[in-house]
Design a protein around this motif. Structure first.
Motif, PDB file in Angstrom:
ATOM      1  N   TYR A  51      29.664 -13.308  -7.365  1.00 23.37           N
ATOM      2  CA  TYR A  51      31.078 -13.707  -7.348  1.00 23.37           C
ATOM      3  C   TYR A  51      31.260 -15.105  -7.931  1.00 23.37           C
ATOM      4  O   TYR A  51      32.158 -15.353  -8.743  1.00 23.37           O
TER       5      TYR A  51
ATOM      6  N   VAL B  62      37.202  -7.459  -3.298  1.00 23.22           N
ATOM      7  CA  VAL B  62      36.824  -8.822  -3.666  1.00 23.22           C
ATOM      8  C   VAL B  62      37.989  -9.750  -3.326  1.00 23.22           C
ATOM      9  O   VAL B  62      39.153  -9.425  -3.588  1.00 23.22           O
TER      10      VAL B  62
ATOM     11  N   GLU C 176      27.993 -12.646  -2.953  1.00 26.65           N
ATOM     12  CA  GLU C 176      28.625 -13.960  -3.003  1.00 26.65           C
ATOM     13  C   GLU C 176      28.147 -14.768  -4.206  1.00 26.65           C
ATOM     14  O   GLU C 176      28.942 -15.435  -4.890  1.00 26.65           O
TER      15      GLU C 176
ATOM     16  N   ALA D 149      32.340  -8.801  -9.496  1.00 22.22           N
ATOM     17  CA  ALA D 149      32.464  -9.921  -8.560  1.00 22.22           C
ATOM     18  C   ALA D 149      32.307  -9.492  -7.108  1.00 22.22           C
ATOM     19  O   ALA D 149      32.055 -10.334  -6.231  1.00 22.22           O
ATOM     20  N   SER D 150      32.432  -8.191  -6.840  1.00 21.13           N
ATOM     21  CA  SER D 150      32.336  -7.700  -5.465  1.00 21.13           C
ATOM     22  C   SER D 150      30.897  -7.488  -5.012  1.00 21.13           C
ATOM     23  O   SER D 150      30.646  -7.194  -3.839  1.00 21.13           O
TER      24      SER D 150
END
Length: 396
Positions: free
Chosen positions: A225, A85, A222, A218-219
Motif C-alpha cells: 500500500y 483498501v 500495508e 494496494a489492498s
C-alpha cells in the motif's frame, strides 16, 4: 523551433489508420472500425440528470484543485467497499481523466532520468507520459507463452539504481489479460524490496469475465500500500469517456504533490462532471453488470471466430474489451503485389481492400500484433470478422 521535450514525444501511429478510416467514411464507404477504446453504451440517465441538476443549481465555479470533498469521500467509500483498501479523502486527487491522473503521478515522483519499467505489450501512452515527466521508459518484452504477463525474474533483471517505478495495468489494454492475486503479490513484493513505486492502472477493473477476478494491488499488504499509486476513473466503468473524470489514490505526500501540480496546470476538474461522477459512484444501479454481460457475449463470439481464422494467433481476453492478435504467420503473403511484412502493413492493406480499420500495435511495443475492440455492436463485429476472414483467404 519546438522544445526538445516536444520533439521526443512520439505521435500515435494509430491516428494514421483512424484518419484514413474517417476519410473513407466521409466518402460514403461502409467502414467497420475495431479501434474503439470506449464503451459503445450511452452514459446512464441518472448520471446525466445529476449533471443537469448541477448546471441548474449553479454549480459552475472553481472547486478545490484536488476535486470536491464530497466526490473524494465517495471515491474513498468506493475503494473501501469494492477494493478493500482504505484511503482518506486527502489521499485522493480527482483529475481530468485517468490519463491526467497518470501524468500527475509521474510528475509527482520522477526526477530527470529516473527509470520506469513498463511491461510490453503496454498502452501506447505510458512511455510518452514518462518522457513528459522527465523520466526514462524501460521496456520488458513479456512472452506469449506467459500470456504476456510480467514474470518475477524479468522484473528483477530490469531493476537497477535508476529504477523509480513499475507500471502494472490489470485488466490490460491491449492484451485483455488479468493478473491473479498471487501473481501481483510476487511482483509487488519485489517492488517493495527494491523500494520502487507501483503505478497500478485499474481503469478496467469492472470489465472482467468468466473466472477472472480483479485485485487492487494496494489492498495486498500495508507495505505494498505504501508503495502503490492507484489509478482509476469513470470512463470505462460508466461509459463516461467524454466527461473526463479520473482519480489517483496514493500516500499523502504523493497526493499533495499531485494536487499542487494540478492546481497550476488545470486548476481543477470540471465541476459539473464531478457531480455526475459522484452520482455514478453513489447510486446503486445495474448498468455496469449489464454492460459486462454484453461485453462477455461479444468477447466469446469474437474470440471464437478469430481462433477459426488461419494465420491468426489470438490470446483469450479475461478483461477489458480487446482481442490481441499476432499476425506474424501472415508475413510474406501478398496483397495486390505488396508483401505483408508487419502488422502495420496488414492494417493498411485490409483497410484498403475490405474497409476494416484495426489497430496495429507497434506503438504498444509489439509490432507483430493487432488489437481489435469489441466495444462495437455485435452486428459490426460479425461483419468485420467476415471481411477479415475473406481478406486472409485471398492472400497469395
Amino acid at each position: 523551433m519546438i522544445s526538445r521535450l516536444a520533439a521526443q514525444i512520439a505521435p500515435s501511429s494509430t491516428l494514421v489508420i483512424t484518419a484514413k478510416a474517417n476519410e473513407l467514411k466521409s466518402q460514403g464507404v461502409d467502414v467497420i472500425g475495431f479501434g474503439a477504446g470506449e464503451p459503445d453504451f450511452d452514459t446512464p440517465e441518472y448520471i446525466k440528470k445529476a449533471a443537469i441538476d448541477a448546471i441548474m443549481q449553479g454549480f459552475t465555479k472553481y472547486t478545490p484543485a484536488a476535486g470536491t470533498v464530497s466526490l473524494r469521500k465517495a471515491i474513498a467509500t468506493k475503494l473501501q467497499n469494492d477494493n478493500n483498501v482504505h484511503y482518506s479523502p486527502e489521499q485522493i486527487v480527482v483529475n481530468n481523466g485517468a490519463k491526467h491522473s497518470l501524468v500527475n503521478a509521474f510528475m509527482a515522483i520522477l526526477n530527470p532520468e529516473d527509470e520506469v519499467i513498463i511491461p510490453a505489450p503496454y498502452w501506447l501512452s505510458y512511455p510518452e507520459m514518462v518522457k513528459i515527466a522527465g523520466g526514462k521508459p524501460v521496456f520488458i518484452n513479456t512472452q506469449r507463452g506467459n500470456d504476456f504477463k510480467l514474470q518475477p525474474e524479468e522484473l528483477e533483471a530490469a531493476i537497477n539504481d535508476q529504477t523509480k517505478a513499475l507500471v502494472i495495468n490489470s485488466p490490460s489494454n491491449p492484451t485483455g489479460v488479468v493478473y491473479t492475486r498471487k501473481e501481483l503479490e510476487v511482483l509487488a513484493h519485489i517492488a517493495v524490496k527494491h523500494n520502487i513505486w507501483i503505478i497500478s492502472d485499474e481503469i478496467y477493473e469492472y470489465l472482467v469475465y468468466g473466472e477472472a477476478k480483479h485485485t487492487c494491488i494496494a489492498s495486498l499488504s500495508e507495505e505494498i500500500y505504501k508503495h502503490t499509486i492507484t489509478i482509476n476513473g469513470l470512463s470505462k466503468s460508466h461509459s463516461m469517456t467524454g466527461w473526463r473524470i479520473g482519480y489517483l489514490a496514493a500516500p499523502i505526500e504523493v497526493a499533495k504533490a499531485a494536487a499542487n501540480i494540478q492546481s497550476h496546470a488545470t486548476s481543477n476538474p470540471n465541476s459539473i462532471a464531478q457531480k455526475a461522477a459522484e452520482a455514478a459512484i453513489l447510486t446503486e444501479n445495474d448498468f455496469v453488470s449489464q454492460m459486462v454481460r454484453e461485453f462477455a457475449n461479444r468477447r466469446d463470439y469474437m474470440y471464437g471466430r478469430l481462433t477459426q481464422i488461419k494465420g491468426l494467433d489470438t490470446i483469450k481476453p479475461q478483461g477489458a474489451f480487446y482481442c490481441f492478435i499476432d499476425v506474424a504467420k501472415l508475413y510474406g503473403k501478398v496483397y495486390n503485389d505488396q508483401v505483408i511484412a508487419s502488422a502495420a502493413d496488414f492494417a493498411d492493406f485490409i483497410l484498403e481492400a475490405e474497409s476494416v480499420a484495426l489497430v496495429p500495435c507497434a506503438d504498444f511495443g509489439t509490432p507483430d500484433c493487432i488489437r481489435l475492440s469489441y466495444a462495437i455492436s455485435q452486428e459490426s463485429i460479425a461483419k468485420g470478422l467476415d471481411r477479415i476472414e475473406s481478406f486472409i483467404k485471398k492472400l497469395q
